[in-house]
Scaffold this active site. Structure first.
Site, PDB file in Angstrom:
ATOM      1  N   ARG A 112       2.643  58.158  51.800  1.00  0.00           N
ATOM      2  CA  ARG A 112       3.418  56.908  51.333  1.00  0.00           C
ATOM      3  C   ARG A 112       4.275  57.197  50.277  1.00  0.00           C
ATOM      4  NH1 ARG A 112      -1.656  52.978  49.372  1.00  0.00           N
ATOM      5  NH2 ARG A 112      -0.125  52.637  47.445  1.00  0.00           N
TER       6      ARG A 112
ATOM      7  N   ARG B   5      -2.942  62.826  49.676  1.00  0.00           N
ATOM      8  CA  ARG B   5      -3.293  61.608  50.807  1.00  0.00           C
ATOM      9  C   ARG B   5      -2.037  61.726  51.886  1.00  0.00           C
ATOM     10  NH1 ARG B   5      -4.556  55.602  48.738  1.00  0.00           N
ATOM     11  NH2 ARG B   5      -2.733  55.871  47.844  1.00  0.00           N
TER      12      ARG B   5
ATOM     13  N   LYS C  88     -10.706  51.957  46.266  1.00  0.00           N
ATOM     14  CA  LYS C  88     -10.680  50.587  46.737  1.00  0.00           C
ATOM     15  C   LYS C  88     -10.548  50.308  47.963  1.00  0.00           C
ATOM     16  CE  LYS C  88      -7.696  49.362  43.612  1.00  0.00           C
ATOM     17  NZ  LYS C  88      -7.046  50.431  42.810  1.00  0.00           N
TER      18      LYS C  88
ATOM     19  N   ARG D 282      -4.241  42.186  39.032  1.00  0.00           N
ATOM     20  CA  ARG D 282      -4.053  43.622  38.341  1.00  0.00           C
ATOM     21  C   ARG D 282      -3.393  43.172  37.013  1.00  0.00           C
ATOM     22  NH1 ARG D 282      -2.518  46.729  43.204  1.00  0.00           N
ATOM     23  NH2 ARG D 282      -1.890  48.592  42.660  1.00  0.00           N
TER      24      ARG D 282
ATOM     25  N   ARG E  34       2.117  54.464  37.740  1.00  0.00           N
ATOM     26  CA  ARG E  34       1.138  53.389  38.223  1.00  0.00           C
ATOM     27  C   ARG E  34      -0.071  53.521  37.365  1.00  0.00           C
ATOM     28  NH1 ARG E  34       0.079  55.261  44.295  1.00  0.00           N
ATOM     29  NH2 ARG E  34      -1.350  53.390  44.509  1.00  0.00           N
TER      30      ARG E  34
HETATM   31  P1  AMP Z   1      -1.827  49.724  46.069  1.00  0.00           P
HETATM   32  O1  AMP Z   1      -1.644  49.809  47.625  1.00  0.00           O
HETATM   33  O2  AMP Z   1      -2.853  48.369  45.741  1.00  0.00           O
HETATM   34  O3  AMP Z   1      -1.866  50.926  45.346  1.00  0.00           O
HETATM   35  O4  AMP Z   1      -0.336  48.781  45.870  1.00  0.00           O
HETATM   36  C1  AMP Z   1       0.989  49.660  45.864  1.00  0.00           C
HETATM   37  C2  AMP Z   1       2.021  48.831  45.075  1.00  0.00           C
HETATM   38  O5  AMP Z   1       2.068  47.423  45.466  1.00  0.00           O
HETATM   39  C3  AMP Z   1       1.923  48.818  43.521  1.00  0.00           C
HETATM   40  O6  AMP Z   1       2.156  50.178  42.849  1.00  0.00           O
HETATM   41  C4  AMP Z   1       2.365  47.704  43.188  1.00  0.00           C
HETATM   42  O7  AMP Z   1       3.917  48.004  43.035  1.00  0.00           O
HETATM   43  C5  AMP Z   1       2.411  46.581  44.375  1.00  0.00           C
HETATM   44  N1  AMP Z   1       1.231  45.550  44.113  1.00  0.00           N
HETATM   45  C6  AMP Z   1       0.001  45.723  44.728  1.00  0.00           C
HETATM   46  N2  AMP Z   1      -0.675  44.631  44.414  1.00  0.00           N
HETATM   47  C7  AMP Z   1      -0.062  44.160  43.303  1.00  0.00           C
HETATM   48  C8  AMP Z   1      -0.501  43.159  42.445  1.00  0.00           C
HETATM   49  N3  AMP Z   1      -1.936  42.524  42.450  1.00  0.00           N
HETATM   50  N4  AMP Z   1       0.503  42.692  41.366  1.00  0.00           N
HETATM   51  C9  AMP Z   1       1.774  43.381  41.474  1.00  0.00           C
HETATM   52  N5  AMP Z   1       2.085  44.242  42.188  1.00  0.00           N
HETATM   53  C10 AMP Z   1       1.050  44.854  43.249  1.00  0.00           C
END
Ligand code: AMP
Length: 240
Positions: free
Chosen positions: A181, A148, A33, A108, A192
């Site tokens: 990360r 990654r 994404k 989400r 996740r």
């Molecule tokens: P990402 O970089 O999008 O994979 O997000 C990393 C982490 O941030 C996720 O595993 C969640 O813990 C938190 N996170 C990111 N976006 C959201 C969202 N829209 N709602 C809730 N938690 C989020």
């Protein structure tokens, strides 16, 4: 003037003018994404709003939101809707969002989706949301996530399986030691994915039911996926 693009027979992208409006990029963790959002930013000249990046910035700055989010993020759990919605609301007040924006990693949950839909419908003359989901098979995703590596200096992203640096563990451009990360482990990936299936899959259904949803195959070169997304957005915008 904003640019959009159309898919050619070869899957390349050619430019022409239109307003993309709000685009939600969806898909399981690791589908690309973020990478696709950056491609679309270049094509359309509208900003990417990544809730993961905004939350990581809050964690790095040690804000009250960051302190709450940190624990949840390390475990792969979601940050509560109210906190994430508020963070997005603040970002959407910036003037660069007027012609549209690409939401990456948000909404989400159904709660977040109804909140953003409601907010957009209250703005006179605004285009409705279009959701595009990028599809990639589970085992591919696991390799993408656990492989990654990121350069802490220039943020270049590598993958030890499919796109390794020239020297193991070192950024080609900066010579810096690559980092991983904290949530890019197999255990956190599984959590996740569980959160994705339970909470985000219903969001996909929500937009599908409204006829403002498209799926694109994410297992092909970056430019072809971008062209597929652009073509889907144009088709759905024409439909109205
Ligand atoms: P990402 O970089 O999008 O994979 O997000 C990393 C982490 O941030 C996720 O595993 C969640 O813990 C938190 N996170 C990111 N976006 C959201 C969202 N829209 N709602 C809730 N938690 C989020």
């Amino acid at each position: 003037m904003l640019l959009t693009a159309t898919e050619t027979k070869e899957g390349r992208v050619t430019g022409r003018k239109t307003l993309p409006g709000p685009i939600l990029l969806m898909g399981a963790p690791g589908v690309g994404k973020g990478t696709q959002a950056k491609e679309l930013v270049k094509l359309w000249g509208i900003p990417q709003i990544s809730t993961g990046d905004l939350l990581r910035a809050n964690v790095a700055q040690g804000t009250p939101l960051g302190r709450t989010a940190k624990e949840l993020m390390v475990r792969g759990e979601l940050v509560p809707d109210s906190l994430v919605n508020e963070m997005v609301a603040v970002r959407l007040q910036e003037p660069d969002t007027v012609g549209g924006y690409i939401l990456d990693g948000f909404p989400r949950t159904l709660g977040q989706a109804s909140w953003i839909d409601g907010r957009i419908s209250q703005q006179p003359g605004s285009l409705p949301v279009i959701a595009v989901s990028i599809q990639v098979d589970y085992n591919q995703l696991l390799r993408r996530i656990t492989g990654r590596r990121i350069c802490p200096v220039c943020q270049s992203i590598y993958n030890i399986y499919v796109n390794p640096p020239k020297v193991d563990g070192i950024c080609d451009l900066e010579g810096a030691a690559l980092t991983q990360r904290a949530d890019d482990t197999e255990e956190v990936f599984k959590e996740r994915m569980r959160a994705y299936s339970a909470l985000t899959a219903p969001v996909v259904e929500h937009y599908r039911e409204q006829g403002r949803f498209a799926e694109v195959d994410g297992d092909r070169p970056i430019s072809e996926i971008a062209a597929g997304i652009v073509a889907a957005v144009e088709r759905l915008r024409r439909k109205g």
